[in-house]
Design an enzyme around this catalytic site. Structure first.
Site, PDB file in Angstrom:
ATOM      1  N   GLU A 143       0.810  -1.235   0.000  1.00 46.16           N
ATOM      2  CA  GLU A 143       0.000   0.000   0.000  1.00 46.16           C
ATOM      3  C   GLU A 143       0.837   1.277   0.000  1.00 46.16           C
ATOM      4  O   GLU A 143       0.612   2.205   0.786  1.00 46.16           O
ATOM      5  CB  GLU A 143      -0.946  -0.040   1.212  1.00 46.16           C
ATOM      6  CG  GLU A 143      -1.842  -1.248   1.206  1.00 46.16           C
ATOM      7  CD  GLU A 143      -2.686  -1.408   2.459  1.00 46.16           C
ATOM      8  OE1 GLU A 143      -2.738  -0.478   3.274  1.00 46.16           O
ATOM      9  OE2 GLU A 143      -3.287  -2.480   2.638  1.00 46.16           O
TER      10      GLU A 143
ATOM     11  N   ASN B 157       1.957  -5.085  -3.159  1.00 49.21           N
ATOM     12  CA  ASN B 157       0.582  -5.438  -2.792  1.00 49.21           C
ATOM     13  C   ASN B 157      -0.223  -4.183  -2.460  1.00 49.21           C
ATOM     14  O   ASN B 157       0.255  -3.309  -1.716  1.00 49.21           O
ATOM     15  CB  ASN B 157       0.629  -6.360  -1.558  1.00 49.21           C
ATOM     16  CG  ASN B 157      -0.705  -6.946  -1.194  1.00 49.21           C
ATOM     17  OD1 ASN B 157      -1.374  -7.532  -2.036  1.00 49.21           O
ATOM     18  ND2 ASN B 157      -1.108  -6.799   0.063  1.00 49.21           N
TER      19      ASN B 157
ATOM     20  N   HIS C 170     -10.419  -6.003  -1.423  1.00 51.14           N
ATOM     21  CA  HIS C 170     -11.336  -5.733  -0.303  1.00 51.14           C
ATOM     22  C   HIS C 170     -12.521  -4.956  -0.891  1.00 51.14           C
ATOM     23  O   HIS C 170     -12.406  -3.774  -1.199  1.00 51.14           O
ATOM     24  CB  HIS C 170     -10.669  -4.891   0.789  1.00 51.14           C
ATOM     25  CG  HIS C 170      -9.621  -5.615   1.570  1.00 51.14           C
ATOM     26  ND1 HIS C 170      -9.913  -6.635   2.446  1.00 51.14           N
ATOM     27  CD2 HIS C 170      -8.289  -5.454   1.620  1.00 51.14           C
ATOM     28  CE1 HIS C 170      -8.795  -7.081   3.010  1.00 51.14           C
ATOM     29  NE2 HIS C 170      -7.804  -6.401   2.513  1.00 51.14           N
TER      30      HIS C 170
ATOM     31  N   GLU D 223      -6.291 -10.608  -0.858  1.00 50.86           N
ATOM     32  CA  GLU D 223      -6.990 -10.339   0.408  1.00 50.86           C
ATOM     33  C   GLU D 223      -8.518 -10.217   0.233  1.00 50.86           C
ATOM     34  O   GLU D 223      -9.159  -9.417   0.900  1.00 50.86           O
ATOM     35  CB  GLU D 223      -6.455  -9.055   1.049  1.00 50.86           C
ATOM     36  CG  GLU D 223      -4.962  -9.014   1.235  1.00 50.86           C
ATOM     37  CD  GLU D 223      -4.482  -7.791   2.003  1.00 50.86           C
ATOM     38  OE1 GLU D 223      -5.312  -7.072   2.576  1.00 50.86           O
ATOM     39  OE2 GLU D 223      -3.256  -7.558   2.024  1.00 50.86           O
TER      40      GLU D 223
ATOM     41  N   ASP E  41     -12.330 -10.026   0.467  1.00 46.41           N
ATOM     42  CA  ASP E  41     -13.505 -10.226   1.308  1.00 46.41           C
ATOM     43  C   ASP E  41     -14.594  -9.317   0.738  1.00 46.41           C
ATOM     44  O   ASP E  41     -14.309  -8.405  -0.040  1.00 46.41           O
ATOM     45  CB  ASP E  41     -13.251  -9.973   2.802  1.00 46.41           C
ATOM     46  CG  ASP E  41     -12.463  -8.700   3.106  1.00 46.41           C
ATOM     47  OD1 ASP E  41     -11.791  -8.666   4.154  1.00 46.41           O
ATOM     48  OD2 ASP E  41     -12.529  -7.734   2.297  1.00 46.41           O
TER      49      ASP E  41
END
Ligand code: G3I
Length: 373
Positions: A177, A217, A253, A283, A285
């Site tokens: 990030e 990432n 996300h 990641e 969700d």
């Protein structure tokens, strides 16, 4: 009821297949919930496919982040993890604040526990993460350091951690990030060292483990747009400078109300692959709390998003892994972060598979993909 794979469903209801099928057929024909007869036979269902077995037969990785306390304390957590996944990412155990709480004093017990579990269950580990703008120890954020001191401290941290897991952890989220909405995000690293901290971090990780595949990432750049373009330009420049970057992690996300469309994700994956990079969904969700529909409708929409994103990844050879940020609603970061309940993952809090689980089974079952190694 979601069209589910009966074989797989058998796993979760301890009934021989024939009774289960008759029971479901009776329900669907009469539309009423007929009680399923007590099992007369004790025949065990054939070993139904799992996400892991389906992925492995396609030489693909399906993974999840791991909460080390749940892994240690909850049998259902560790059993589901070992049964369904062949890749894990420590949720916090390898982060700066967890591994170097005091300058030069390293604590790896939690990370070691996860790596040992992964080794015992033939799972790949995604090391996460070496350089981030947050979750940093107080000695670092409260200190006043020169550029040279920051370089030394970051190098020592990266070399120590990556060397420790050489041969056990061969994929690393080296920088996490670093991108804001189109320009580099402010951080202690950017302010104290300059933008070259990114290249340096990858060089140091390469020095510590020449075999590791090193990833950048980030979130919010999964489809196409300003941030995605900025990440693309960043990694293209890194490759042009000879930085040992192997791949890009697309965190994914998302929520029922906010997500990238599938064709933009495909186009983004394809342009990163055209640079010679690997891509992984790292990641995923799907937040449900901001959607006012009935839960059944929300779960169906959630299943569609999980299935679509996995299908998209499977359709791109360079997309080598699909990792979720947890697998049971009992252990998600979202409720603590938002202060509201949420149901973002593929198993419910009692480890029962949700429609999203079956959507992933279907995407894997329908994929004709054969992995490259
Ligand atoms: O372990 C301590 C516990 O002892 C203490 O009582 C408790 C209350 O202070 O905190 C616990 O540590 C928390 C840790 O999660 C373990 O639960 C930290 O405060 C908390 O900040 C930490 O949050 C994690 C966050 O990253 C920051 O590291 C989340 O669980 C984790 O899901 C989240 O994951 C990030 C990825 O690394 C990067 N991408 C975004 C993703 C979601 O934010």
């Amino acid at each position: 009821m979601e069209s589910v794979n009966l074989e797989v469903l058998q796993r979760f209801i301890r009934l021989p297949g024939i009774l289960l099928i008759l029971g479901i057929a009776a329900c669907s024909l009469t539309g009423i919930q007929t009680p399923i007869a007590k099992p007369a036979l004790t025949v065990q269902p054939a070993q139904a496919p799992t996400l892991r077995s389906l992925a492995q037969s396609r030489r693909f990785y399906i993974g999840t982040t791991v909460n080390v306390n749940a892994l240690r304390d909850e049998a259902a957590y560790s059993a589901t993890l070992a049964r369904e996944f062949n890749m894990v990412t420590p949720e916090v155990s390898m982060k700066f604040s967890e591994t170097e709480p005091q300058r030069g004093i390293f604590t790896f017990a939690q990370a070691d526990y996860i790596v040992a579990f992964a080794q015992a269950h033939q799972m790949q580990v995604r090391g996460h993460n070496l350089v981030w703008y947050t979750d940093l120890p107080a000695w670092l954020t409260n200190g006043k350091f020169t550029r040279a001191e920051l370089i030394t401290m970051l190098r020592d941290h990266i070399i120590t951690e990556v060397k420790r897991y050489r041969g056990q952890v061969n994929i690393w989220d080296v920088v996490n990030e670093a991108m804001g909405d189109g320009t580099l995000r402010d951080s202690i690293w950017l302010r104290g060292i300059g933008p070259e901290y990114i290249d340096m971090a990858f060089q140091w990780a390469r020095e510590a483990n020449p075999q590791a595949r090193l990833f950048y990432n980030d979130y919010g750049g999964e489809g196409l747009g300003r941030k995605s373009d900025a990440i693309y330009a960043l990694v293209k420049g890194m490759l042009q400078r000879g930085v040992p970057l192997a791949g890009v992690g697309l965190q994914m996300h998302i929520s029922l109300n906010s997500y990238p469309n599938q064709k933009d994700v495909l186009a983004n994956m394809q342009r990163l692959a055209a640079l010679g990079l690997e891509v992984q969904i790292t990641e995923m969700d799907v937040k449900t709390q901001d959607d006012a529909r009935p839960m059944q409708a929300k779960l169906a929409a959630q299943a569609q998003l999980y299935g679509e994103m996995l299908q998209t990844c499977l359709s791109v050879t360079a997309c080598t892994a699909f990792v979720m940020w947890g697998f049971t609603d009992a252990h998600s970061w979202i409720p603590a972060f938002t202060g509201r309940p949420d149901y973002p993952l593929i198993f419910d809090a009692l480890y029962r598979p949700k429609p999203a689980y079956f959507a992933l089974v279907q995407a894997l079952s329908q994929s004709t993909r054969v992995g490259v190694k």
